[in-house]
Design a protein around this motif. Structure first.
Motif, short mmCIF file in Angstrom:
data_model
loop_
_atom_site.label_atom_id
_atom_site.label_comp_id
_atom_site.label_asym_id
_atom_site.label_seq_id
_atom_site.Cartn_x
_atom_site.Cartn_y
_atom_site.Cartn_z
N PRO A 1 121.66 1.34 -33.20
CA PRO A 1 122.42 2.58 -33.38
C PRO A 1 122.34 3.14 -34.79
N ASP A 2 121.87 2.34 -35.74
CA ASP A 2 121.68 2.84 -37.10
C ASP A 2 120.42 3.70 -37.20
N GLN A 3 119.54 3.62 -36.19
CA GLN A 3 118.28 4.38 -36.21
C GLN A 3 118.26 5.52 -35.19
N PHE A 4 118.98 5.34 -34.07
CA PHE A 4 118.95 6.32 -32.99
C PHE A 4 120.38 6.66 -32.58
N LYS A 5 120.61 7.93 -32.28
CA LYS A 5 121.97 8.37 -32.03
C LYS A 5 122.27 8.65 -30.56
N ALA A 6 121.28 9.01 -29.78
CA ALA A 6 121.56 9.48 -28.41
C ALA A 6 120.44 9.08 -27.46
N ALA A 7 120.78 9.09 -26.17
CA ALA A 7 119.79 8.79 -25.12
C ALA A 7 120.14 9.54 -23.86
N ILE A 8 119.11 9.90 -23.11
CA ILE A 8 119.25 10.35 -21.72
C ILE A 8 118.67 9.25 -20.86
N ALA A 9 119.50 8.65 -20.03
CA ALA A 9 119.05 7.58 -19.14
C ALA A 9 119.15 8.09 -17.71
N SER A 10 118.01 8.34 -17.08
CA SER A 10 117.97 8.93 -15.74
C SER A 10 117.63 7.86 -14.70
N GLY A 11 118.52 7.70 -13.72
CA GLY A 11 118.31 6.70 -12.68
C GLY A 11 118.01 5.33 -13.23
N PRO A 12 118.76 4.86 -14.26
CA PRO A 12 118.34 3.64 -14.95
C PRO A 12 118.88 2.36 -14.34
N ASP A 13 118.20 1.27 -14.64
CA ASP A 13 118.84 -0.05 -14.54
C ASP A 13 119.80 -0.14 -15.71
N THR A 14 120.81 -0.97 -15.60
CA THR A 14 121.75 -1.14 -16.71
C THR A 14 121.77 -2.57 -17.25
N VAL A 15 120.92 -3.44 -16.68
CA VAL A 15 120.74 -4.80 -17.21
C VAL A 15 119.25 -5.11 -17.21
N PRO A 16 118.78 -5.96 -18.13
CA PRO A 16 117.36 -6.33 -18.15
C PRO A 16 117.02 -7.20 -16.94
N ASP A 17 115.98 -6.82 -16.21
CA ASP A 17 115.68 -7.57 -14.99
C ASP A 17 114.20 -7.87 -14.80
N SER A 18 113.41 -7.78 -15.88
CA SER A 18 112.00 -8.14 -15.76
C SER A 18 111.89 -9.63 -15.41
N PRO A 19 111.00 -9.99 -14.48
CA PRO A 19 110.80 -11.41 -14.16
C PRO A 19 110.26 -12.21 -15.34
N LEU A 20 109.78 -11.53 -16.37
CA LEU A 20 109.22 -12.22 -17.53
C LEU A 20 110.30 -12.84 -18.42
N TRP A 21 111.57 -12.53 -18.15
CA TRP A 21 112.66 -13.12 -18.93
C TRP A 21 112.95 -14.57 -18.50
N LYS A 22 112.37 -15.02 -17.42
CA LYS A 22 112.68 -16.35 -16.90
C LYS A 22 112.48 -17.42 -17.98
N SER B 1 122.21 12.61 -6.42
CA SER B 1 123.26 12.26 -5.47
C SER B 1 122.74 11.43 -4.30
N LYS B 2 121.43 11.43 -4.07
CA LYS B 2 120.83 10.65 -2.99
C LYS B 2 120.37 9.27 -3.46
N GLU B 3 120.58 8.95 -4.73
CA GLU B 3 120.16 7.65 -5.25
C GLU B 3 121.19 6.57 -4.96
#
Length: 347
Positions: A232-253, A287-289
């Motif tokens: 947040p010290d580098q970026f102030k805002a974001a538009i997140a469209s239809g996003p995931d809200t937690v990291p879920d890549s299988p590579l995190w295993k 609204s259909k998501e």
């Protein structure tokens, strides 16, 4: 009919024309258009003020603005919009991440107007969904992201952003959550360090975070959300469209601690505990998501204190880029623009 004759001069002209045509054809085949330059690196003045002469006052635009630092990248024209502006593309060798990939950039018409010659411009780093490799679909002129921003900026519904469109992932095999997953290419560093460094080297930007934002759709929406909360010290805002809200890549295993360090839920909680700085997160969902309840839950649980949120439900909208551009025009772009630094004209 008289037989055709060929002189040495006409033969030479024909050869030159053939070479030019072949060169143009090869450029078209390689996807590499004409060289394009958006700006020039700033030069350091060598002259010293004459003794006894007061230095010229620094304008507000100059105070806020970081001129291009160089080195200048080699951009080639990807496409040209009806208003004459250009989407350029370059290959960036990330000095901090070690990853090499394509980055597309568009500068609005205002960037080249004399009244803004000394002003920085706000940067919007736009991330795709899906595999996000080898292209970033926001660079497709058919989606009309850039032409829409150009139109909205004239109506006061958007700032005239520099739109920066890097690849999101290093290959087609996996998605990387826009993060530095152990043992994998450092895509978090690529997006939040190398790509901004490229922009600062080649464009007039703002020194402060007030001129820096992300946007993204689907997995790119997650990366946009996470990047702003993480830095947040580098970026102030974001538009997140239809996003995931937690990291879920299988590579995190096998790397749960590292995964949590990239979790927007945890990052929001930590930012609230530190009481800032404020970040502005605009969510868009059709609204259909099926993801709407999850986004609403995230906002209810974590949209507190310094985490400022806005939700745009796009009526009849589905999980696709065209839906999200419509949502931006219906209010999302105006909301984040109101919280970011606008270009400063010379008075």
């Amino acid at each position: 009919m008289r037989p055709r004759t060929t002189t040495a001069a006409t033969a030479t002209s024909a050869a030159v024309l053939l070479t030019a045509c072949l060169t143009a054809s090869l450029a078209a085949c390689s996807g590499q258009g004409a060289r394009v330059s958006f700006d020039a690196p700033a030069t350091t003045p060598t002259a010293t003020p004459t003794s006894g002469v007061s230095p010229r006052p620094v304008s507000e635009a100059e105070r806020l603005t970081l001129p291009p630092t160089g080195p200048e990248a080699e951009f080639h024209e990807e496409s040209r919009l009806p208003d004459g502006t250009t989407i350029g593309v370059t290959t960036l060798e990330g000095q901090k991440s070690g990853f090499t990939g394509k980055v597309w950039v568009w500068a609005p018409k205002q960037y080249f107007e004399p009244q803004y010659a000394h002003s920085g411009f706000p940067v919007l780093i736009a991330l795709p969904g899906g595999r996000g490799f080898p292209k970033n679909y926001w660079m497709a002129a058919g989606l009309k992201l850039q032409s829409s921003i150009a139109h909205w900026s004239l109506e006061g519904r958007s700032l005239p952003f520099l739109v920066v469109m890097p690849v999101l992932n290093p290959d087609k095999s996996h998605y990387y959550d826009g993060s530095d997953i152990p043992g994998q290419p450092k895509m978090g560093t690529w997006l939040t360090e190398d790509v901004p460094d490229l922009v600062r080297a080649n464009f007039r930007t703002f020194r402060a975070r007030d001129g820096w934002a992300f946007m993204g759709s689907s997995s790119g929406g997650f990366a946009a959300l996470k990047s702003v909360l993480q830095k947040p010290d580098q970026f102030k805002a974001a538009i997140a469209s239809g996003p995931d809200t937690v990291p879920d890549s299988p590579l995190w295993k096998g790397f749960e601690d590292e995964r949590q360090a990239n979790n927007p839920e945890r990052l929001s909680t930590e930012l609230a505990a530190k009481t800032g700085p404020d970040v502005y997160l605009a969510f868009q969902v059709g609204s259909k998501e099926s993801s709407l309840p999850n986004v609403q839950k995230f906002i209810a649980n974590y949209g507190k204190g310094p985490v400022k949120t806005h939700l745009q439900v796009i009526q009849g909208g589905e999980h696709n880029a065209k839906t999200y551009i419509r949502g931006m025009g219906e209010g999302t772009m105006k909301w984040i623009s109101d919280h970011l630094q606008a270009p400063v004209p010379t008075r």
